[in-house]
Design a protein around this motif. Structure first.
Motif, PDB file in Angstrom:
ATOM      1  N   ALA A 155       0.974  -1.292  -0.033  1.00  0.00           N
ATOM      2  CA  ALA A 155      -0.173   0.118  -0.089  1.00  0.00           C
ATOM      3  C   ALA A 155       0.780   1.319  -0.183  1.00  0.00           C
ATOM      4  O   ALA A 155       0.671   2.282  -0.554  1.00  0.00           O
ATOM      5  CB  ALA A 155      -0.723   0.083   1.426  1.00  0.00           C
ATOM      6  N   GLY A 156       1.932   1.376   0.988  1.00  0.00           N
ATOM      7  CA  GLY A 156       2.887   2.215   0.810  1.00  0.00           C
ATOM      8  C   GLY A 156       3.523   2.569  -0.382  1.00  0.00           C
ATOM      9  O   GLY A 156       3.858   3.721  -0.791  1.00  0.00           O
ATOM     10  N   ILE A 157       3.868   1.499  -0.950  1.00  0.00           N
ATOM     11  CA  ILE A 157       4.408   1.643  -2.506  1.00  0.00           C
ATOM     12  C   ILE A 157       3.488   2.427  -3.729  1.00  0.00           C
ATOM     13  O   ILE A 157       3.939   3.136  -4.368  1.00  0.00           O
ATOM     14  CB  ILE A 157       5.051   0.212  -2.769  1.00  0.00           C
ATOM     15  N   VAL A 158       2.346   1.950  -3.548  1.00  0.00           N
ATOM     16  CA  VAL A 158       1.418   2.462  -4.538  1.00  0.00           C
ATOM     17  C   VAL A 158       1.201   3.916  -3.984  1.00  0.00           C
ATOM     18  O   VAL A 158       1.205   4.754  -5.079  1.00  0.00           O
ATOM     19  CB  VAL A 158       0.000   1.653  -4.562  1.00  0.00           C
ATOM     20  N   SER A 159       1.115   4.239  -3.052  1.00  0.00           N
ATOM     21  CA  SER A 159       0.835   5.615  -2.519  1.00  0.00           C
ATOM     22  C   SER A 159       2.003   6.387  -2.845  1.00  0.00           C
ATOM     23  O   SER A 159       1.673   7.611  -3.275  1.00  0.00           O
ATOM     24  CB  SER A 159       0.678   5.540  -1.007  1.00  0.00           C
ATOM     25  N   LEU A 216      -2.295 -13.229  -2.847  1.00  0.00           N
ATOM     26  CA  LEU A 216      -3.901 -13.087  -3.224  1.00  0.00           C
ATOM     27  C   LEU A 216      -4.549 -12.083  -2.305  1.00  0.00           C
ATOM     28  O   LEU A 216      -4.222 -12.159  -1.156  1.00  0.00           O
ATOM     29  CB  LEU A 216      -4.572 -14.495  -3.102  1.00  0.00           C
ATOM     30  N   ARG A 217      -5.348 -11.339  -2.876  1.00  0.00           N
ATOM     31  CA  ARG A 217      -6.155 -10.162  -2.108  1.00  0.00           C
ATOM     32  C   ARG A 217      -7.310 -10.037  -2.533  1.00  0.00           C
ATOM     33  O   ARG A 217      -7.725 -10.487  -3.805  1.00  0.00           O
ATOM     34  CB  ARG A 217      -5.091  -8.734  -2.213  1.00  0.00           C
ATOM     35  N   GLY A 218      -8.102  -9.510  -1.614  1.00  0.00           N
ATOM     36  CA  GLY A 218      -9.739  -9.620  -1.956  1.00  0.00           C
ATOM     37  C   GLY A 218     -10.098  -7.941  -2.512  1.00  0.00           C
ATOM     38  O   GLY A 218      -9.269  -7.303  -2.902  1.00  0.00           O
ATOM     39  N   ARG A 219     -11.315  -7.883  -3.127  1.00  0.00           N
ATOM     40  CA  ARG A 219     -11.684  -6.786  -3.731  1.00  0.00           C
ATOM     41  C   ARG A 219     -11.586  -5.693  -3.217  1.00  0.00           C
ATOM     42  O   ARG A 219     -10.963  -4.533  -3.787  1.00  0.00           O
ATOM     43  CB  ARG A 219     -13.141  -6.969  -4.269  1.00  0.00           C
ATOM     44  N   GLU A 220     -11.699  -5.510  -1.992  1.00  0.00           N
ATOM     45  CA  GLU A 220     -11.698  -3.928  -1.320  1.00  0.00           C
ATOM     46  C   GLU A 220     -10.369  -3.695  -0.941  1.00  0.00           C
ATOM     47  O   GLU A 220      -9.856  -2.486  -1.164  1.00  0.00           O
ATOM     48  CB  GLU A 220     -12.355  -4.396   0.340  1.00  0.00           C
ATOM     49  N   GLU A 221      -9.297  -4.518  -1.042  1.00  0.00           N
ATOM     50  CA  GLU A 221      -7.900  -4.335  -0.771  1.00  0.00           C
ATOM     51  C   GLU A 221      -7.399  -3.866  -1.986  1.00  0.00           C
ATOM     52  O   GLU A 221      -6.612  -2.844  -1.954  1.00  0.00           O
ATOM     53  CB  GLU A 221      -7.116  -5.234  -0.414  1.00  0.00           C
ATOM     54  N   ILE A 222      -7.642  -4.463  -3.304  1.00  0.00           N
ATOM     55  CA  ILE A 222      -7.181  -4.112  -4.369  1.00  0.00           C
ATOM     56  C   ILE A 222      -7.796  -2.454  -4.666  1.00  0.00           C
ATOM     57  O   ILE A 222      -7.306  -1.837  -5.427  1.00  0.00           O
ATOM     58  CB  ILE A 222      -7.620  -5.078  -5.576  1.00  0.00           C
ATOM     59  N   LEU A 223      -9.151  -2.472  -4.466  1.00  0.00           N
ATOM     60  CA  LEU A 223      -9.857  -1.238  -4.372  1.00  0.00           C
ATOM     61  C   LEU A 223      -9.105  -0.009  -3.899  1.00  0.00           C
ATOM     62  O   LEU A 223      -9.112   0.881  -4.443  1.00  0.00           O
ATOM     63  CB  LEU A 223     -11.473  -1.285  -4.119  1.00  0.00           C
ATOM     64  N   SER A 224      -8.406  -0.407  -2.754  1.00  0.00           N
ATOM     65  CA  SER A 224      -7.776   0.706  -2.019  1.00  0.00           C
ATOM     66  C   SER A 224      -6.816   1.327  -2.704  1.00  0.00           C
ATOM     67  O   SER A 224      -6.234   2.370  -2.416  1.00  0.00           O
ATOM     68  CB  SER A 224      -7.484   0.103  -0.759  1.00  0.00           C
ATOM     69  N   PHE A 225      -6.098   0.617  -3.737  1.00  0.00           N
ATOM     70  CA  PHE A 225      -4.858   1.088  -4.461  1.00  0.00           C
ATOM     71  C   PHE A 225      -5.484   2.071  -5.211  1.00  0.00           C
ATOM     72  O   PHE A 225      -4.374   3.098  -5.702  1.00  0.00           O
ATOM     73  CB  PHE A 225      -4.259   0.100  -5.449  1.00  0.00           C
ATOM     74  N   PHE A 226      -6.877   2.358  -5.451  1.00  0.00           N
ATOM     75  CA  PHE A 226      -6.960   3.598  -6.343  1.00  0.00           C
ATOM     76  C   PHE A 226      -7.454   4.874  -5.587  1.00  0.00           C
ATOM     77  O   PHE A 226      -8.261   5.661  -6.035  1.00  0.00           O
ATOM     78  CB  PHE A 226      -8.392   2.807  -7.142  1.00  0.00           C
ATOM     79  N   ASP A 227      -7.257   4.882  -4.232  1.00  0.00           N
ATOM     80  CA  ASP A 227      -7.525   6.063  -3.493  1.00  0.00           C
ATOM     81  C   ASP A 227      -6.988   7.051  -4.250  1.00  0.00           C
ATOM     82  O   ASP A 227      -5.708   7.266  -4.523  1.00  0.00           O
ATOM     83  CB  ASP A 227      -6.899   6.097  -2.237  1.00  0.00           C
ATOM     84  N   GLY A 228      -8.036   8.083  -4.098  1.00  0.00           N
ATOM     85  CA  GLY A 228      -7.578   9.392  -4.901  1.00  0.00           C
ATOM     86  C   GLY A 228      -7.716   9.359  -6.039  1.00  0.00           C
ATOM     87  O   GLY A 228      -7.593  10.470  -7.153  1.00  0.00           O
ATOM     88  N   VAL A 261      -8.704   7.663 -12.770  1.00  0.00           N
ATOM     89  CA  VAL A 261      -8.145   9.069 -13.147  1.00  0.00           C
ATOM     90  C   VAL A 261      -8.026   9.794 -12.043  1.00  0.00           C
ATOM     91  O   VAL A 261      -8.798   9.843 -11.099  1.00  0.00           O
ATOM     92  CB  VAL A 261      -8.901  10.015 -14.054  1.00  0.00           C
ATOM     93  N   LYS A 262      -6.844  10.484 -11.539  1.00  0.00           N
ATOM     94  CA  LYS A 262      -6.521  11.018 -10.535  1.00  0.00           C
ATOM     95  C   LYS A 262      -7.248  12.515 -10.314  1.00  0.00           C
ATOM     96  O   LYS A 262      -7.304  13.249 -11.240  1.00  0.00           O
ATOM     97  CB  LYS A 262      -4.945  11.469 -10.352  1.00  0.00           C
TER      98      LYS A 262
END
Length: 272
Positions: A171-175, A220-232, A269-270
């Motif tokens: 999560a920190g890497i993506v952020s 393997l990750r769930g949908r909500e965790e994957i969705l969190s990568f799109f924060d912002g 899109v940001k």
């Protein structure tokens, strides 16, 4: 050995590598016996691994066209893997010939082939960098020379984040990567998900464990965790879905057939 007939000293051919396994699924020849053995074991456990990989590749091509049609003229493709035609810059240039692309990967074999297949044009470059050190991606000469961070950038992370563990702070890497991008930039990613284990027709968890003996484990990750990568980011239609359902250009698979596509894809899109 690969058809190129050479093996740079820094390439370890005794341990399977996800990029070379993926190359094998896509019908490529830039892989070794250890990669093919691992891939065949995965296919025994989960026969749809090749179909998922091909569908994932199709998503990448559609996503590249989508972001360039959004007006983005710069792309950073992280975890590009073994070059497979059409490459990202080739797809982008079907929309606009001036799109600049930087490929990023930490695999020496990718760097070896990049010189021949990816960077023989002035507005395409390659950075040998590790996603686990995101700031180093932006400091690489190729990114510094080709990418203007004051203008929108498309960040492609297709089939790569599931090889980064929570302990490595995915999560920190993506952020770290996305906060450097200006408003109007795009994020495109795909990720294998545990959500499909119960309904899939193969042993997804068993197949994932084969990667325990490769150079990177599969997380393997769930949908909500994957969705969190799109924060912002605001997701483009149709949102976070299985690859064949994202802006399909071919007939959509039946509900039964969709069981083999065990992951999510999306483009955002940001917004600020």
């Amino acid at each position: 050995m690969p058809d190129g007939g050479f093996t740079p000293e820094e390439i370890n051919t005794s341990i399977a590598h996800p990029a070379r396994i993926y190359d094998y699924y896509l019908g490529g020849k830039d892989n070794y016996e250890v990669d093919r053995a691992a891939a065949d074991r995965i296919l025994q456990l989960f026969p749809y691994a090749r179909a998922w990989s091909l569908s994932n590749r199709g998503f990448l091509e559609r996503a590249v066209r989508a972001v360039t049609r959004q007006g983005v003229r710069q792309i950073i493709d992280i975890g590009t893997g073994i070059p497979t035609s059409p490459n990202t810059h080739e797809v982008a240039r079907t929309v606009d010939n001036d799109v600049r692309v930087v490929y990023v990967d930490n695999d020496p074999i990718v760097a070896t082939y990049a010189d021949v297949k990816l960077t023989n044009e002035g507005n395409a470059g390659f950075a040998l960098a590790d996603l686990r050190e995101p700031e180093a991606v932006f400091e690489s000469p190729a990114v510094r020379n080709l990418i203007d961070l004051d203008e929108p950038v498309a960040l492609m992370m297709v089939a790569i984040l599931h090889f980064i563990s929570d302990e490595e702070d995915v999560a920190g890497i993506v952020s770290t990567l996305t906060r450097r991008l200006p408003k109007g930039s795009c994020l495109a990613l795909s990720h294998v998900s545990s959500d499909f284990e119960a309904n899939s027709s193969g042993d997804l968890l068993g197949a994932a464990k084969v990667y325990d003996t490769a150079t990177a484990r599969l997380n393997l990750r769930g949908r909500e965790e994957i969705l969190s990568f799109f924060d912002g980011f605001e997701l483009l239609e149709p949102g976070l879905v299985q690859a064949p359902l994202w802006r399909p250009e071919e007939p959509v698979p039946s509900e039964e057939e969709l069981r083999q596509y065990v992951g999510y894809v999306g483009v955002g899109v940001k917004s600020g």
